[in-house]
Design a protein around this motif. Structure first.
Motif, PDB file in Angstrom:
ATOM      1  N   ARG A  45       1.369   5.334  -8.168  1.00 50.84           N
ATOM      2  CA  ARG A  45       1.851   6.235  -7.110  1.00 50.84           C
ATOM      3  C   ARG A  45       1.390   5.773  -5.724  1.00 50.84           C
ATOM      4  O   ARG A  45       2.139   5.848  -4.760  1.00 50.84           O
ATOM      5  CB  ARG A  45       1.350   7.656  -7.342  1.00 50.84           C
ATOM      6  N   GLU A  46       0.137   5.343  -5.620  1.00 50.01           N
ATOM      7  CA  GLU A  46      -0.402   4.967  -4.306  1.00 50.01           C
ATOM      8  C   GLU A  46       0.230   3.696  -3.739  1.00 50.01           C
ATOM      9  O   GLU A  46       0.030   3.379  -2.574  1.00 50.01           O
ATOM     10  CB  GLU A  46      -1.927   4.834  -4.337  1.00 50.01           C
ATOM     11  N   SER A  47       1.001   2.983  -4.541  1.00 46.40           N
ATOM     12  CA  SER A  47       1.664   1.760  -4.075  1.00 46.40           C
ATOM     13  C   SER A  47       3.142   1.980  -3.784  1.00 46.40           C
ATOM     14  O   SER A  47       3.868   1.039  -3.493  1.00 46.40           O
ATOM     15  CB  SER A  47       1.510   0.647  -5.117  1.00 46.40           C
ATOM     16  N   ILE A  48       3.590   3.222  -3.843  1.00 41.97           N
ATOM     17  CA  ILE A  48       4.994   3.530  -3.591  1.00 41.97           C
ATOM     18  C   ILE A  48       5.173   3.930  -2.134  1.00 41.97           C
ATOM     19  O   ILE A  48       4.424   4.744  -1.601  1.00 41.97           O
ATOM     20  CB  ILE A  48       5.496   4.652  -4.519  1.00 41.97           C
ATOM     21  N   ALA A  49       6.137   3.317  -1.490  1.00 43.64           N
ATOM     22  CA  ALA A  49       6.519   3.676  -0.124  1.00 43.64           C
ATOM     23  C   ALA A  49       8.031   3.862  -0.120  1.00 43.64           C
ATOM     24  O   ALA A  49       8.708   3.578  -1.104  1.00 43.64           O
ATOM     25  CB  ALA A  49       6.093   2.585   0.845  1.00 43.64           C
ATOM     26  N   PHE A  50       8.545   4.319   0.992  1.00 37.98           N
ATOM     27  CA  PHE A  50       9.965   4.637   1.054  1.00 37.98           C
ATOM     28  C   PHE A  50      10.661   3.833   2.141  1.00 37.98           C
ATOM     29  O   PHE A  50      10.164   3.717   3.264  1.00 37.98           O
ATOM     30  CB  PHE A  50      10.151   6.140   1.287  1.00 37.98           C
ATOM     31  N   GLU A  51      11.805   3.280   1.761  1.00 36.16           N
ATOM     32  CA  GLU A  51      12.630   2.554   2.721  1.00 36.16           C
ATOM     33  C   GLU A  51      13.226   3.562   3.711  1.00 36.16           C
ATOM     34  O   GLU A  51      13.156   4.771   3.495  1.00 36.16           O
ATOM     35  CB  GLU A  51      13.758   1.811   1.981  1.00 36.16           C
ATOM     36  N   ASP A  52      13.833   3.064   4.773  1.00 39.11           N
ATOM     37  CA  ASP A  52      14.418   3.937   5.792  1.00 39.11           C
ATOM     38  C   ASP A  52      15.435   4.918   5.217  1.00 39.11           C
ATOM     39  O   ASP A  52      15.567   6.036   5.702  1.00 39.11           O
ATOM     40  CB  ASP A  52      15.096   3.116   6.892  1.00 39.11           C
ATOM     41  N   ASP A  53      16.138   4.505   4.176  1.00 39.28           N
ATOM     42  CA  ASP A  53      17.157   5.379   3.590  1.00 39.28           C
ATOM     43  C   ASP A  53      16.596   6.332   2.536  1.00 39.28           C
ATOM     44  O   ASP A  53      17.333   7.062   1.883  1.00 39.28           O
ATOM     45  CB  ASP A  53      18.298   4.550   3.000  1.00 39.28           C
ATOM     46  N   GLY A  54      15.251   6.322   2.353  1.00 45.82           N
ATOM     47  CA  GLY A  54      14.616   7.224   1.402  1.00 45.82           C
ATOM     48  C   GLY A  54      14.413   6.646   0.020  1.00 45.82           C
ATOM     49  O   GLY A  54      13.865   7.305  -0.859  1.00 45.82           O
ATOM     50  N   THR A  55      14.824   5.409  -0.199  1.00 44.61           N
ATOM     51  CA  THR A  55      14.677   4.774  -1.510  1.00 44.61           C
ATOM     52  C   THR A  55      13.219   4.435  -1.776  1.00 44.61           C
ATOM     53  O   THR A  55      12.583   3.758  -0.971  1.00 44.61           O
ATOM     54  CB  THR A  55      15.514   3.480  -1.578  1.00 44.61           C
ATOM     55  N   PRO A  56      12.653   4.897  -2.915  1.00 46.29           N
ATOM     56  CA  PRO A  56      11.279   4.525  -3.236  1.00 46.29           C
ATOM     57  C   PRO A  56      11.207   3.065  -3.661  1.00 46.29           C
ATOM     58  O   PRO A  56      12.113   2.553  -4.319  1.00 46.29           O
ATOM     59  CB  PRO A  56      10.916   5.451  -4.402  1.00 46.29           C
ATOM     60  N   THR A  57      10.138   2.398  -3.257  1.00 47.28           N
ATOM     61  CA  THR A  57       9.950   0.993  -3.615  1.00 47.28           C
ATOM     62  C   THR A  57       8.478   0.737  -3.901  1.00 47.28           C
ATOM     63  O   THR A  57       7.602   1.362  -3.292  1.00 47.28           O
ATOM     64  CB  THR A  57      10.477   0.070  -2.492  1.00 47.28           C
ATOM     65  N   CYS A  58       8.224  -0.146  -4.835  1.00 49.01           N
ATOM     66  CA  CYS A  58       6.846  -0.508  -5.175  1.00 49.01           C
ATOM     67  C   CYS A  58       6.410  -1.627  -4.226  1.00 49.01           C
ATOM     68  O   CYS A  58       7.017  -2.692  -4.193  1.00 49.01           O
ATOM     69  CB  CYS A  58       6.758  -0.975  -6.626  1.00 49.01           C
ATOM     70  N   ILE A  59       5.366  -1.386  -3.457  1.00 49.65           N
ATOM     71  CA  ILE A  59       4.890  -2.355  -2.474  1.00 49.65           C
ATOM     72  C   ILE A  59       3.833  -3.239  -3.135  1.00 49.65           C
ATOM     73  O   ILE A  59       2.863  -2.750  -3.702  1.00 49.65           O
ATOM     74  CB  ILE A  59       4.299  -1.657  -1.236  1.00 49.65           C
ATOM     75  N   LEU A  60       4.063  -4.549  -3.046  1.00 48.73           N
ATOM     76  CA  LEU A  60       3.165  -5.517  -3.666  1.00 48.73           C
ATOM     77  C   LEU A  60       2.451  -6.334  -2.602  1.00 48.73           C
ATOM     78  O   LEU A  60       2.985  -6.563  -1.513  1.00 48.73           O
ATOM     79  CB  LEU A  60       3.961  -6.451  -4.580  1.00 48.73           C
ATOM     80  N   ASP A  61       1.235  -6.803  -2.931  1.00 47.18           N
ATOM     81  CA  ASP A  61       0.525  -7.686  -2.007  1.00 47.18           C
ATOM     82  C   ASP A  61       1.045  -9.109  -2.176  1.00 47.18           C
ATOM     83  O   ASP A  61       1.964  -9.363  -2.962  1.00 47.18           O
ATOM     84  CB  ASP A  61      -0.996  -7.597  -2.210  1.00 47.18           C
ATOM     85  N   GLU A  62       0.449 -10.033  -1.441  1.00 40.45           N
ATOM     86  CA  GLU A  62       0.949 -11.411  -1.470  1.00 40.45           C
ATOM     87  C   GLU A  62       0.758 -12.084  -2.827  1.00 40.45           C
ATOM     88  O   GLU A  62       1.403 -13.082  -3.123  1.00 40.45           O
ATOM     89  CB  GLU A  62       0.307 -12.261  -0.357  1.00 40.45           C
TER      90      GLU A  62
END
Length: 142
Positions: A45-62
């Motif tokens: 959950r703590e790695s989920i952010a939202f695109e401008d259109d509201g779509t949830p996305t999993c944010i990954l590091d390098e």
């Protein structure tokens, strides 16, 4: 066989390998299991952010691992994992709403009159203090 399923307007939807607390939803309200990249690992959950259109996305590091929530920043291109504390990203500064890595500590970031940030080596012999001239920061050695 499905371990975890939910109901939507079209019937039953399998959301394995997520459990009920890990369900994400599209902007249309469709349930799904958000995964880490192309793996079967569930995105924390703590790695989920939202695109401008509201779509949830999993944010990954390098390295392709889920990003720590404290390193998720919103940039002009959308949410990104910025590795604060690493070599070229000792702090974050904003320019026109865009989070940008800075190669200096936050107390060394100064802003020009147009809003763009600049690192100045405050505290070094050639930059004992910072003064502003015509809205731009300048190092002073006195």
């Amino acid at each position: 066989s499905c371990d975890t399923s939910v109901f939507n307007r079209d019937g039953t939807v399998c959301i394995d390998p997520c459990d009920f607390g890990q369900i994400s939803y599209t902007k249309a309200g469709e349930p799904f299991c958000l995964r880490v990249g192309d793996t079967n690992d569930v995105c924390p959950r703590e790695s989920i952010a939202f695109e401008d259109d509201g779509t949830p996305t999993c944010i990954l590091d390098e390295d392709g691992h889920p990003c720590d929530a404290s390193h998720i920043f919103y940039t002009a291109e959308g949410p990104k994992c910025l590795s604060v504390g690493k070599e070229n990203c000792l702090s974050i500064a904003y320019f026109e709403g865009d989070a940008q890595c800075q190669p200096c500590e936050a107390n060394q970031v100064f802003y020009h009159d147009d809003g763009h940030p600049e690192c100045l080596p405050i505290g070094e012999p050639n930059c004992l203090t910072v003064s502003y001239f015509d809205g731009n920061p300048l190092c002073m050695n006195c």
